[in-house]
Design an enzyme around this catalytic site. Structure first.
Site, short mmCIF file in Angstrom:
data_model
loop_
_atom_site.label_atom_id
_atom_site.label_comp_id
_atom_site.label_asym_id
_atom_site.label_seq_id
_atom_site.Cartn_x
_atom_site.Cartn_y
_atom_site.Cartn_z
N SER A 73 41.80 28.63 12.22
CA SER A 73 41.84 27.64 11.15
C SER A 73 40.42 27.23 10.77
O SER A 73 39.64 28.07 10.34
CB SER A 73 42.69 26.45 11.61
N GLU A 102 49.17 27.81 6.19
CA GLU A 102 49.15 29.26 6.37
C GLU A 102 49.23 29.99 5.04
O GLU A 102 48.67 31.08 4.89
CB GLU A 102 50.28 29.70 7.30
N HIS A 140 51.06 27.99 10.74
CA HIS A 140 49.72 27.63 11.19
C HIS A 140 49.82 26.93 12.55
O HIS A 140 49.72 25.71 12.65
CB HIS A 140 49.13 26.67 10.14
#
Length: 480
Positions: free
Chosen positions: A212, A322, A353
């Site tokens: 991330s 995501e 995510h």
């Protein structure tokens, strides 16, 4: 990020960004807290030389001083120093490094290379693993959420885990925010490397990867410091910062991830600093770096809980993030292709995510990381040593990691679940937190005279020729 914001940002990004046509390789993905121990006595690092003058053309400095915006990272006024050391286990250690640029102590954990003890004169390449937006100040997310310690136990690389940096993007901020003067790029590329190389047997062969925010930062740092890293990997990173709507999305993210203001990081969206840190715009600087880009697509996957809506997971924020990662990662990979820069792009056919997918990517990326670090042919090659073949404890130690080697007064060998030593009362095992405290006190305590024992109230201990190490839940491990 609030659900409505994430959904709006994801839709806006998907509508305004044209997905690139990079080849897609699909992969299906198939994640233990530890105990604090008493710190090692403060270790004095050798005094470093004063920062060199701007016209110094030394080869070592040239590798890292040039940045994509043609300005050097802020030079520290004094060298960074280690103020405290804490051994979690024999192969996991935490350093508190005083950063002159940030004027605070930064915790950096290390997973030491497999042969650290067996080859005391050897040096090892290093892999820095960066955390996500909600990075904690006390522990790395990689330690909390994955099996990173176990995965790297049999690999000859020093794994570097910076702790902290919530919402920082691991960059140098224009202004302090929320009491933090973030100068992470300076710390990671200027202040920390001399300590790792001079005091912790790391070479200047480096890799960086992250999830991330950390994935965005890995590409950003590699591009802004050409040649500093041999490998850069992004797991669900946001790899465009200046496309329409992206500065606003990042502002929402850092606000939600701790109440920060992105204007204090790069200024308003019109500030050139945004472009100077955008991995997409800096892609040409990555030529010669081994690159790994991955993401899911927001569709419910094997590690997600399905919602009542078909294909949608209950992790709504993870869905939106995501989607952003997939769109920007594909755009980034597409640009690399247009520039003739090779990058491995691996897009999962599902997944949001969240940590189980990044655990999967950590494992999947390793062969490429190993190749970039010169470790492609490295593997465990050992059998139980002659001094330990008849020791009954061997059955509980897992596979050996090193051959038998010499230690002061005897012999030792490393296994997955501890180290075994010869001693005056026969082979004895030392492991876990007690094994960590034993590392800096071995010469003082001598060889072990017992395996780990459990006393009253759950107290655990090992005895040694000249003392004892005791562990309790309240105090961790300490010498008595």
């Amino acid at each position: 990020m609030p659900r409505k914001v994430v959904a709006a940002v994801a839709v806006a990004a998907s509508a305004t960004l044209v997905v690139g046509g990079a080849p897609i390789a699909h992969a299906d993905p198939n994640p233990a807290p530890t105990t604090q121990v008493a710190p090692k006595p403060e270790k004095k690092t050798p005094e470093k030389k004063a920062p060199e003058k701007k016209n110094d053309r030394s080869k070592k400095n040239d590798r890292s001083k040039k940045r994509a915006d043609n300005t050097p990272a802020a030079k520290p006024t004094a060298p960074a120093t280690v103020t405290k050391v804490n051994w979690y286990s024999a192969h996991r250690v935490a350093l508190w490094v005083h950063s002159p640029a940030m004027n605070t102590d930064i915790q950096v954990q290390m997973l030491l290379a497999r042969d650290w003890f067996a080859k005391p004169a050897a040096k090892f390449p290093q892999l820095t693993m960066l955390d996500g937006l909600r990075a904690q100040d006390d522990q790395s997310g990689w330690i909390i959420n994955t099996n990173v310690e176990q995965f790297y136990a049999d690999k000859n690389v020093n794994v570097v885990l910076p702790v902290g940096g919530e919402s920082s993007f691991y960059t140098d901020w224009k202004e302090p925010d929320r009491g933090k003067n973030y100068k992470w790029e300076t710390f990671l590329t200027k202040e920390l490397p001399p300590i790792l190389e001079n005091d912790w047997r790391s070479t200047d062969v480096r890799a960086v990867e992250g999830l991330s925010m950390g994935g965005s930062a890995a590409m950003m740092l590699a591009a802004r410091n050409p040649g500093f890293y041999k490998f850069a990997g992004s797991f669900s990173g946001i790899l465009q910062l200046t496309s329409y709507g992206m500065p606003q999305a990042i502002q929402f993210a850092v606000r939600d991830g701790g109440g920060y203001d992105s204007a204090k990081m790069f200024g308003p969206p019109s500030d050139p600093a945004w472009k100077e840190h955008d991995p997409y715009l800096l892609a040409d600087k990555l030529k010669g770096t081994s690159l790994y880009i991955s993401s899911g697509n927001g569709v419910v996957g094997p590690h997600d809980k399905p919602s009542d809506i078909p294909l949608l997971a209950t992790n709504y924020s993870g869905v939106g993030l995501e989607v952003l990662s997939r769109v920007t990662s594909q755009q980034f990979a597409s640009k690399l292709g247009r520039l003739g820069i090779h990058g491995q792009a691996v897009y999962r056919p599902s997944g949001t995510h969240t940590w189980p997918y990044w655990q999967f990517e950590m494992v999947q990326a390793w062969p490429q990381v190993a190749g970039a670090l010169g470790l492609s042919g490295d593997k465990v090659a050992c059998t139980v040593g002659d001094a330990f073949k008849k020791a009954p404890q061997i059955r509980g130690l897992g596979g050996c990691l090193t051959p038998e080697y010499a230690v002061p007064g005897g012999r030792a060998q490393d296994f997955r679940n501890g180290r075994i030593f010869t001693g005056p009362k026969g082979p004895k095992v030392v492991g876990g937190a007690i094994g960590g405290v034993y590392v800096p006190t071995m010469e003082r305590l001598g060889l072990p005279t017992s395996d780990e024992k459990t006393g009253r109230d759950g107290v655990k201990y090992n005895t040694f020729e000249r003392g004892k190490i005791v562990w309790t839940p309240q105090t961790g491990a300490r010498v008595e």
